[in-house]
Scaffold this motif. Structure first.
Motif, short mmCIF file in Angstrom:
data_model
loop_
_atom_site.label_atom_id
_atom_site.label_comp_id
_atom_site.label_asym_id
_atom_site.label_seq_id
_atom_site.Cartn_x
_atom_site.Cartn_y
_atom_site.Cartn_z
N ARG A 69 0.85 -1.22 0.00
CA ARG A 69 0.00 0.00 0.00
C ARG A 69 0.88 1.26 0.00
O ARG A 69 0.61 2.20 -0.73
N ASN A 70 1.92 1.25 0.82
CA ASN A 70 2.79 2.42 0.89
C ASN A 70 3.57 2.64 -0.39
O ASN A 70 3.81 3.78 -0.79
N ARG A 71 3.95 1.56 -1.05
CA ARG A 71 4.70 1.69 -2.31
C ARG A 71 3.80 2.17 -3.44
O ARG A 71 4.28 2.76 -4.41
N ALA A 72 2.50 1.94 -3.33
CA ALA A 72 1.56 2.34 -4.39
C ALA A 72 1.24 3.84 -4.33
O ALA A 72 0.67 4.38 -5.28
N LYS A 73 1.59 4.48 -3.25
CA LYS A 73 1.27 5.92 -3.09
C LYS A 73 2.12 6.78 -3.99
O LYS A 73 3.19 6.53 -4.33
#
Length: 73
Positions: A69-73
């Motif tokens: 999720r954090n990498r998709a931001k």
């Protein structure tokens, strides 16, 4: 040992310990930085479930999901 193998070993060790989710999250990120894929990480979690236990694998899966999720931001 190459960087990817070292990260796999580190992730496996951390996943088997309680209370180290921040370090586990960091090493999942480092694994991606060394070229490991999400599929490889999920495969590792599957092996952890077979060899270490479901609770540890479920925790690692939750941490990996947070990393994704954090990498998709």
């Amino acid at each position: 040992m190459d960087f990817q193998s070292r990260e796999i070993a580190t992730i496996a060790a951390l996943a088997s310990m309680a209370g180290v989710n921040s370090q586990l999250q960091s090493h999942f990120n480092m694994g991606f930085n060394t070229g490991l894929t999400e599929a490889q990480m999920k495969s590792l979690i599957s092996v952890l479930e077979d060899r270490i236990g479901k609770q540890e694998a479920d925790n690692a899966d939750e941490v990996l999901a947070r990393v994704m999720r954090n990498r998709a931001k």
